[in-house]
Design a protein around this motif. Structure first.
Motif, PDB file in Angstrom:
ATOM      1  N   VAL A   1      -0.081   2.877  -3.956  1.00 13.89           N
ATOM      2  CA  VAL A   1      -1.036   2.976  -2.849  1.00 13.89           C
ATOM      3  C   VAL A   1      -2.424   2.594  -3.319  1.00 13.89           C
ATOM      4  O   VAL A   1      -3.129   1.817  -2.675  1.00 13.89           O
ATOM      5  N   ALA A   2      -2.793   3.133  -4.453  1.00 13.80           N
ATOM      6  CA  ALA A   2      -4.139   2.833  -4.951  1.00 13.80           C
ATOM      7  C   ALA A   2      -4.294   1.349  -5.241  1.00 13.80           C
ATOM      8  O   ALA A   2      -5.307   0.733  -4.907  1.00 13.80           O
ATOM      9  N   ALA A   3      -3.271   0.768  -5.861  1.00 13.44           N
ATOM     10  CA  ALA A   3      -3.347  -0.663  -6.151  1.00 13.44           C
ATOM     11  C   ALA A   3      -3.395  -1.458  -4.860  1.00 13.44           C
ATOM     12  O   ALA A   3      -4.088  -2.469  -4.762  1.00 13.44           O
ATOM     13  N   THR A   4      -2.651  -0.977  -3.857  1.00 15.94           N
ATOM     14  CA  THR A   4      -2.603  -1.700  -2.581  1.00 15.94           C
ATOM     15  C   THR A   4      -3.979  -1.808  -1.946  1.00 15.94           C
ATOM     16  O   THR A   4      -4.355  -2.857  -1.429  1.00 15.94           O
ATOM     17  N   TYR A   5      -4.709  -0.722  -2.002  1.00 16.37           N
ATOM     18  CA  TYR A   5      -6.008  -0.783  -1.338  1.00 16.37           C
ATOM     19  C   TYR A   5      -6.893  -1.822  -1.997  1.00 16.37           C
ATOM     20  O   TYR A   5      -7.615  -2.566  -1.326  1.00 16.37           O
ATOM     21  N   ARG A   6      -6.792  -1.922  -3.312  1.00 13.67           N
ATOM     22  CA  ARG A   6      -7.571  -2.937  -4.000  1.00 13.67           C
ATOM     23  C   ARG A   6      -7.141  -4.336  -3.602  1.00 13.67           C
ATOM     24  O   ARG A   6      -7.946  -5.227  -3.378  1.00 13.67           O
ATOM     25  N   VAL A   7      -5.818  -4.501  -3.558  1.00 15.81           N
ATOM     26  CA  VAL A   7      -5.285  -5.817  -3.206  1.00 15.81           C
ATOM     27  C   VAL A   7      -5.738  -6.204  -1.805  1.00 15.81           C
ATOM     28  O   VAL A   7      -6.130  -7.335  -1.543  1.00 15.81           O
ATOM     29  N   LEU A   8      -5.701  -5.220  -0.904  1.00 12.87           N
ATOM     30  CA  LEU A   8      -6.125  -5.497   0.463  1.00 12.87           C
ATOM     31  C   LEU A   8      -7.580  -5.933   0.525  1.00 12.87           C
ATOM     32  O   LEU A   8      -7.934  -6.843   1.259  1.00 12.87           O
ATOM     33  N   SER A   9      -8.393  -5.257  -0.261  1.00  9.86           N
ATOM     34  CA  SER A   9      -9.811  -5.619  -0.223  1.00  9.86           C
ATOM     35  C   SER A   9     -10.046  -7.007  -0.762  1.00  9.86           C
ATOM     36  O   SER A   9     -10.875  -7.752  -0.266  1.00  9.86           O
TER      37      SER A   9
ATOM     38  N   VAL B   1       0.190   2.567   5.891  1.00 10.96           N
ATOM     39  CA  VAL B   1       0.059   3.568   6.945  1.00 10.96           C
ATOM     40  C   VAL B   1       1.213   4.554   6.877  1.00 10.96           C
ATOM     41  O   VAL B   1       1.046   5.754   7.073  1.00 10.96           O
ATOM     42  N   ASP B   2       2.399   4.033   6.559  1.00 11.48           N
ATOM     43  CA  ASP B   2       3.558   4.928   6.439  1.00 11.48           C
ATOM     44  C   ASP B   2       3.351   5.967   5.356  1.00 11.48           C
ATOM     45  O   ASP B   2       3.851   7.089   5.461  1.00 11.48           O
ATOM     46  N   CYS B   3       2.649   5.583   4.342  1.00 12.31           N
ATOM     47  CA  CYS B   3       2.441   6.527   3.245  1.00 12.31           C
ATOM     48  C   CYS B   3       1.669   7.748   3.683  1.00 12.31           C
ATOM     49  O   CYS B   3       1.743   8.806   3.052  1.00 12.31           O
ATOM     50  N   LEU B   4       0.928   7.597   4.759  1.00 10.22           N
ATOM     51  CA  LEU B   4       0.168   8.750   5.240  1.00 10.22           C
ATOM     52  C   LEU B   4       1.085   9.894   5.633  1.00 10.22           C
ATOM     53  O   LEU B   4       0.720  11.062   5.563  1.00 10.22           O
TER      54      LEU B   4
ATOM     55  N   LEU C   1       0.917  13.768  -3.154  1.00 13.13           N
ATOM     56  CA  LEU C   1       0.093  12.842  -3.928  1.00 13.13           C
ATOM     57  C   LEU C   1      -0.062  11.523  -3.200  1.00 13.13           C
ATOM     58  O   LEU C   1      -1.125  10.911  -3.188  1.00 13.13           O
ATOM     59  N   THR C   2       1.053  11.096  -2.625  1.00  9.12           N
ATOM     60  CA  THR C   2       0.991   9.840  -1.891  1.00  9.12           C
ATOM     61  C   THR C   2       0.040   9.957  -0.720  1.00  9.12           C
ATOM     62  O   THR C   2      -0.764   9.066  -0.456  1.00  9.12           O
TER      63      THR C   2
END
Lengths: 862, 149
Positions: free
Chosen positions: A187-195, A209-212, A218-219
């Motif tokens: 998840v953390a890596a994803t946010y970076r990739v998205l940015s 969004v599903d991870c929410l 932790l997720t």
């Protein structure tokens, strides 16, 4: 070793021998560190030697040698600032290594040193990263190294480029799925990739969004954190509004303070967009405020309540109580600081709360800790209103006199800025303010001379009633010889001189003024200031002569005028040979006038005989008696362009004369400045009329007034115009000066002349357009792909289904906008309809989650 | 590009009183010379502060939250709007883990095991986001990783 290992990269036996030597004698990292520590003084030489060793070792084919070399290099690079870029290729070579230690080393080196701008080798790693990211699905490596994908995740989040991200994005999706143990990291890596790479949004956003709603706290925490970052300013938080119900659920259910804090942050960005959210979160917030033991959470709650829910009195009361608690913690400076900070947030809506804590704030101003002083200053300024401005500002200036230079200047800066805002909105008693300005100038470490001088002159122009006091303050500044040596003050002195000259009619003793303006120490002043001084002497002289002739003033009698004239001639005479053009120019003017009226004492009273003297005096007086007022920045625009005039013609010639410095001068400041470039303040306005006046080329103008042109830079085009006369007044038609003056009249408060609205609001309007632009982005359709993609992803799944149901007005508008944009961007809506060819897309999944979400949303928004 | 890369934590520095950096982890891209400047400035900021002062200082347009443990300054640079107390907790958590892992950690441990320190840090902060807040979990994970060495 019997036989050399096979060497793919090098062919000669010699290099194989040397690599043998390397691996036998290579110094390990520990050795390196020990050697560095043993002899600190020779550190640079040890480092240099190690670097050259490393360069050799790293090229070896033996992976162990290589990896140790890389390890040493990583150490040196991260802690001793040596560039590692030469080793980039070797780092990549080690990435596929089967040994976990080596792999980890290589990844560490990569994430610490790789950067898209410093290495073009990053794309070479794509395949390896892809392999490592998907290694969990292949059984062979998963048993030995279950956390392998975490390494490339780190690398991706720290050192990725847009291209790399878009290639690897699909590999992230399985890691984001429920069963993956590395979900939080993914998840953390994803946010970076998205940015980094907005085009990955269609692939990654939905899983994120599903991870929410994941079971793993932790997720959830990571996902909330990711959205918190993505919605942070300066990004636009609006696309995340549909996620509000999910986040609300997290807010209510989560046990982790970290998660709660992040969720609150997201809400603090969403509530301004959707006030009804505010009503929903008030309850959990109040609960936290009342019950939570964790100070960090309480702090975040306070911040959220104060910034987003000012109208909920109950919650506000709780928050304010907590703030008071923070403020009163004497033993913990951290809490006191935070109390001050949050107290500052209460302005301007809840000033009563600030008032109650006035004592504490005033006390904190004198705190030895700089951070606390800063905050206290901010709070003080927030608390200042018209009613208490005198008290606050006097207190602050007094404090500034006692403080160290940096803080003193900060205080002065904030006082100056806030008092001059909105045309001196805060100032009721200008006499007091003007004397405060004088006091500020005298504070020992004051570096705000520019602003003080600007304000002095500005007030002179705008506030007629303050002029006597201004002249008084100016006189005090001019008389004091010690100030002349202070180079921070020369523009304040220039301002004082100008004021004395311009408003000499309010002066009590012109002779004293002249003496002050001509005192010997003025030679310490720079040219620009001296020029102003001399011009002021001219004005004072003119005034005196006129009063003498009229016999209107008792101060100017025979002796006085004679003394004045002789004094001027004596002191100014030598300056006529001055090397500085400005000074020389004005001195000659002055001397010319002096000589013309030299015999003024011998006037017989007969107008005919002394006609010339009379003429001169009257004309000079008329010259200086025009009142000067501030000029609106929009004045030029009000001049209508005649139809047969082509303004753009022949302006190319001007480019030779305009340099970059000139053009950079602020346009929004119409008042007068005393710097050599001051004429440029109205340069923009000037260029127009100049070309209007002579619609032919600049050369013709030059021919006519060539005498007054200097060779390279733009100097005055007309001789009498000096720095302190705004050029606009001369060249524009008279209607300009009478443009709408919005005069503010309050009881007892003198009139402050303001011009049309565009004037000083140039900067604030640009700010508001920026905010508008941000707000308009989702609504105006001028968004770039990703926001469209996001809205398509996030919003479409919820709004699309509810489009048939009753939508509130606002949602409908949003819907329509979304729909229109969806029309433009086919790809975003395709995702929902399942037409995407991407193999990771599971078609039945979206509709299911949509069905789940819609009832929640409808409930939420009702 | 539409998004501006915002990171909660911009960098983490461990420096001793003389200004030597024992650990530097950056979560935003910076050139080497920039890094040098930053480390120098941060050190100057925190080393002169009285222990009675707050643990938060303004640094350029951000905030640095720091705490001193024995001879080392642990500094984290975060956004101006971030929750200071939470990050103070974060620093403390990191120190506790280090302490547990190295058994009464001292500066020398950090010097000789710098890659392990990075590993620990990576376990609980990724992409500038706090991942794992349970000390036990991180220690367990580190134990597993150690076994692989």
């Amino acid at each position: 070793m019997a036989s050399p290992p096979p060497l793919p990269s090098s062919t000669s036996v010699l290099s194989s021998a040397s690599s043998l030597a390397d691996s036998l004698f290579q110094r390990s990292l520990d050795d390196l560190i020990k050697s560095l520590r043993s002899d600190p003084s020779s550190e640079p030489s040890i480092i240099a030697r190690s670097l050259s060793e490393i360069r050799r070792e790293i090229r070896s084919s033996d992976p162990l040698t290589k990896s140790i070399a890389l390890q040493k290099l990583t150490y040196l690079s991260s802690l001793h600032f040596h560039s590692m870029s030469f080793a980039a290729f070797h780092t990549l070579e080690l990435l596929p290594s089967p040994s976990p230690q080596t792999k980890r080393l290589a990844y560490l080196a990569a994430s610490l040193s790789f950067h898209p701008s410093t290495t073009e080798l990053l794309p070479l790693a794509t395949h390896q990263l892809h392999k490592d990211l998907t290694s969990l699905s292949t059984s062979s490596s998963s048993s030995s190294f279950p956390f392998l994908p975490s390494l490339p995740l780190h690398l991706l989040s720290l050192a990725s480029s847009a291209d790399l991200s878009s290639h690897l994005a699909p590999d992230l999706v399985p890691l984001l799925s429920r069963s993956s143990p590395l979900q939080p990291k993914a998840v953390a890596a994803t946010y970076r990739v998205l940015s980094l790479c907005p085009s990955t949004v269609p692939v990654l956003f939905k899983p994120l969004v599903d991870c929410l709603s994941s079971d793993n706290p932790l997720t959830v925490s990571a996902a909330v954190g990711a959205f918190c970052e993505l919605s942070a300013p300066p990004n636009d938080p609006a696309p995340y509004l549909p996620l509000a119900p999910e986040i609300y659920r997290v807010l209510v259910n989560s046990r982790s303070n970290w998660t709660l804090i992040k969720a609150l942050k997201i809400f603090s960005r969403l509530v301004p967009l959707e006030p009804r959210l505010g009503t929903r979160i008030v309850e959990p917030l109040s609960k936290f405020l009342r019950e939570s033991q964790a100070k960090s959470l309480v702090l975040e709650c306070i911040k959220t309540v104060v910034s987003c829910l000012p109208t909920h009195t109950e919650a506000m009361r709780l928050a304010i109580d907590k703030i008071k608690e923070l403020l009163s913690s004497d033993d913990d400076p951290n809490l006191r600081y935070l109390g001050l900070q949050t107290l500052g947030m209460l302005a301007p809506g809840h000033l009563w709360a600030l008032e109650e804590s006035r004592e504490v704030v005033a006390q904190s101003l004198t705190d030895p800790d700089r951070s606390i002083c800063h905050e206290a200053l901010r709070v003080m300024m927030a608390m200042t209103l018209q009613e208490n401005s005198i008290e606050s500002c006097t207190l602050l200036v007094r404090q500034a006199a006692k403080s160290d230079p940096e803080f003193a200047n900060e205080i002065l800066d904030s006082v100056l800025t806030s008092c001059s805002k909105d045309f001196y909105e805060l100032v009721v008693d200008f006499d007091w303010y003007v004397s405060l300005l004088g006091e500020m100038a005298r504070i020992v470490h004051c570096t705000k001379g520019d602003e003080i001088s600007r304000q002095l002159v500005d007030i002179g122009l705008r506030v007629r009633d303050a002029r006597p006091e201004l002249v008084r303050v100016a006189r005090e500044l001019l008389i004091d010889p010690s100030l002349l040596g202070n180079h921070f003050l020369y523009n304040v002195l220039s301002a004082a001189a100008w004021i004395s000259g311009e408003y000499v009619e309010f002066s009590k003793d012109p002779m004293e003024l002249v003496e002050a303006l001509l005192q010997p120490r003025t030679s310490l002043l720079p040219t620009s200031a001296r020029a102003v001084y001399i011009q002021s002497v001219l004005k004072v002289l003119t005034f005196s002569c006129n009063s003498y002739i009229d016999e209107s003033s008792s101060l100017v009698n025979d002796t006085v005028i004679a003394r004045m004239l002789s004094l001027i001639e004596m002191t100014v005479g030598p300056l006529a040979e001055s090397e500085e053009a400005e000074v020389e120019d004005r001195v000659r003017n002055l001397l010319g006038v002096v000589r013309l009226v030299a015999n003024i004492k011998d006037l017989s009273g007969d107008k005919d005989e002394d006609g010339m003297i009379y003429e001169v005096v009257r004309v000079m007086d008329a010259l200086f008696s025009d009142e000067m007022g501030p000029v609106s920045a929009n004045a030029q625009k009000k001049v209508s362009v005649p139809e047969d005039l082509d303004l753009k013609d022949n302006l190319a010639d001007l480019s030779e004369f305009i340099s970059d410095n000139d053009a950079a001068m602020s346009r929004s400041n119409p008042s007068i400045l005393f710097y050599p470039q001051s004429y440029n303040a109205s340069e923009e306005v000037e260029v127009g009329p100049t070309s209007v006046a002579e619609s032919t080329s600049l050369k013709e103008h030059r021919k006519r007034h060539g005498l007054y042109y200097l060779s390279t830079d733009k100097e005055t085009t007309e001789p009498e115009l000096t720095e302190d006369y705004p050029r606009v007044n001369e060249t524009l038609p008279p209607s300009n000066g009478d443009t709408t003056r919005r005069v503010k009249v309050t009881k007892l408060r003198p009139t402050v002349v303001k011009l049309d609205e565009g004037e000083d609001l140039a900067t604030s309007s640009s700010l508001s357009t920026k905010v508008e632009a941000m707000k308009d982005d989702p609504l105006s359709g001028a968004i770039k792909d990703v926001l469209l993609g996001k809205k398509g992803n996030g919003a479409s799944s919820s709004f699309d289904a509810s489009s048939s149901s009753q939508g509130k007005g606002k949602d409908k508008v949003k819907e329509k906008e979304i729909k229109s944009k969806k029309g433009e961007e086919g790809e975003s809506k395709d995702r929902h309809k399942g037409r995407r060819k991407h193999k990771h897309r599971k078609e039945p999944a979206p509709p299911v989650s949509v069905a789940q979400e819609t009832p929640v949303i409808q409930d939420f928004l009702l | 590009m539409v998004f501006v890369l915002v990171s909660q934590i911009r960098f983490i520095l461990l420096q001793n009183r003389q200004g030597k950096t024992r650990l530097a982890k950056y979560y935003v891209p910076l050139e080497d010379s920039e890094k040098h400047k930053v480390e120098y400035e941060v050190h100057r900021l925190v080393v002169n502060r009285d222990p009675k002062f707050t643990n938060f200082v303004e640094f350029r347009t951000h905030k640095v939250i720091y705490r001193r443990y024995a001879g080392l300054f642990f500094s984290m640079c975060v956004d101006i709007t971030d929750n200071e107390l939470a990050y103070l907790e974060c620093i403390h958590l990191f120190v506790e883990i280090l302490d547990h892992f190295f058994s009464n950690v001292c500066e020398l441990d950090l010097v000789f095991n710098f890659h392990k320190v990075y590993l620990i840090l990576d376990e609980f902060i990724l992409a500038g986001e706090l991942q794992e807040t349970s000390k036990r979990a991180i220690i367990e994970r580190m134990g597993e990783l150690e076994k692989q060495e």
